[in-house]
Every structure is written in C-alpha cells, then in structure tokens.
Scaffold this motif. Structure first.
Motif, PDB file in Angstrom:
ATOM      1  N   THR A  94      -7.394   3.560   5.569  1.00  0.00           N
ATOM      2  CA  THR A  94      -6.250   3.975   4.762  1.00  0.00           C
ATOM      3  C   THR A  94      -5.264   4.781   5.601  1.00  0.00           C
ATOM      4  OG1 THR A  94      -7.625   4.019   2.778  1.00  0.00           O
ATOM      5  CG2 THR A  94      -5.547   5.232   2.685  1.00  0.00           C
ATOM      6  N   MET A 148       0.843  -1.179   0.000  1.00  0.00           N
ATOM      7  CA  MET A 148       0.000   0.000   0.000  1.00  0.00           C
ATOM      8  C   MET A 148       0.884   1.237   0.000  1.00  0.00           C
ATOM      9  SD  MET A 148      -2.977   1.153   2.652  1.00  0.00           S
ATOM     10  CE  MET A 148      -4.075  -0.060   1.979  1.00  0.00           C
ATOM     11  N   LYS A 149       0.528   2.232  -0.773  1.00  0.00           N
ATOM     12  CA  LYS A 149       1.292   3.469  -0.875  1.00  0.00           C
ATOM     13  C   LYS A 149       1.125   4.309   0.389  1.00  0.00           C
ATOM     14  CE  LYS A 149       1.801   7.610  -3.634  1.00  0.00           C
ATOM     15  NZ  LYS A 149       1.314   8.422  -4.707  1.00  0.00           N
ATOM     16  N   THR A 150       2.236   4.843   0.900  1.00  0.00           N
ATOM     17  CA  THR A 150       2.197   5.727   2.053  1.00  0.00           C
ATOM     18  C   THR A 150       2.020   7.155   1.567  1.00  0.00           C
ATOM     19  OG1 THR A 150       3.641   4.281   3.311  1.00  0.00           O
ATOM     20  CG2 THR A 150       3.487   6.554   4.047  1.00  0.00           C
ATOM     21  N   LEU A 151       1.040   7.838   2.129  1.00  0.00           N
ATOM     22  CA  LEU A 151       0.779   9.219   1.748  1.00  0.00           C
ATOM     23  C   LEU A 151       1.553  10.153   2.661  1.00  0.00           C
ATOM     24  CD1 LEU A 151      -3.079   9.003   1.306  1.00  0.00           C
ATOM     25  CD2 LEU A 151      -1.348   8.980  -0.479  1.00  0.00           C
ATOM     26  N   ALA A 200      -3.162   2.589   7.953  1.00  0.00           N
ATOM     27  CA  ALA A 200      -2.136   1.812   7.274  1.00  0.00           C
ATOM     28  C   ALA A 200      -1.021   2.663   6.667  1.00  0.00           C
ATOM     29  CB  ALA A 200      -2.785   0.973   6.165  1.00  0.00           C
ATOM     30  N   SER A 201      -1.265   3.969   6.483  1.00  0.00           N
ATOM     31  CA  SER A 201      -0.298   4.760   5.729  1.00  0.00           C
ATOM     32  C   SER A 201       0.316   5.949   6.461  1.00  0.00           C
ATOM     33  CB  SER A 201      -0.946   5.257   4.430  1.00  0.00           C
ATOM     34  OG  SER A 201      -2.062   6.066   4.710  1.00  0.00           O
TER      35      SER A 201
END
Length: 105
Positions: A44, A1-4, A47-48
């Motif tokens: 989200t 998952m992409k980290t923002l 997780a990020s």
C-alpha cells in the motif's frame, strides 16, 4: 487506489508506540513512532506514497528483519521502517530535522 497523505500516516504512527522487531529499547529516540501489529503494508505504501528506497536503516533497527524507505515532507526527512515478514507491515516512522545535515546512517 487512494493516496494517503503523510499527515495521515504520521497520525497513524503516533497513535501508539511499540518496539519494532529487532530494535534495542535503549537506543529508541523519543521522536520515533512505532506501530504494533502494523496493518499498513509496504504494498500500500509503495502505491500511495512517493518515496526513495534506502540501502540501510538507522542503527537502532536490525536490517536482517526490517527495511527502510525515505520521504521528504514538512521540512523533515521521514524514515519508514517495514518488516520483511508476512505482508511487510509498517513498523515505525522516524523523523529527522533537515537542519541536522546528512542522515546518520
């Protein structure tokens, strides 16, 4: 998952303003950013974004309908406000200057 990045989140938050459910218009700080119909969910965020859970929220938010998380970044404390409803969307981001001392809630 992409980290923002926090910058990406704050850019999203600043793009528009609206009142989070349960908030009183007269107590809104001009630096609080609100997101109508939030699409950035707590799942989200969890997780990020590295963060700390908070037991409460700033007084302007009704803790019967929202919950808050905390993140230090860019020499500020940022409070992320999520709705308990549905997919728990992000409703607002409220920054505090670290020079202000302890958070007032």
């Amino acid at each position: 998952m992409k980290t923002l990045s926090l910058t990406a989140l704050l850019t999203l938050a600043i793009a528009t303003t609206a009142v989070a459910s349960g908030a009183d218009d007269s107590t809104h700080s001009s630096d609080t950013s609100y997101l109508p119909n939030g699409t950035f969910t707590y799942e989200t965020f969890e997780a990020s974004v590295e963060h700390a859970d908070l037991e409460g929220c700033p007084a302007q938010f009704d803790t019967d309908v929202v919950f808050c998380r905390f993140k230090l970044a860019n020499d500020q404390a940022h409070i992320f406000v999520f709705s308990y409803e549905g997919d728990q969307p992000l409703m607002a981001v409220k920054p505090y200057e670290l020079s202000d001392g302890f958070l007032p809630f």
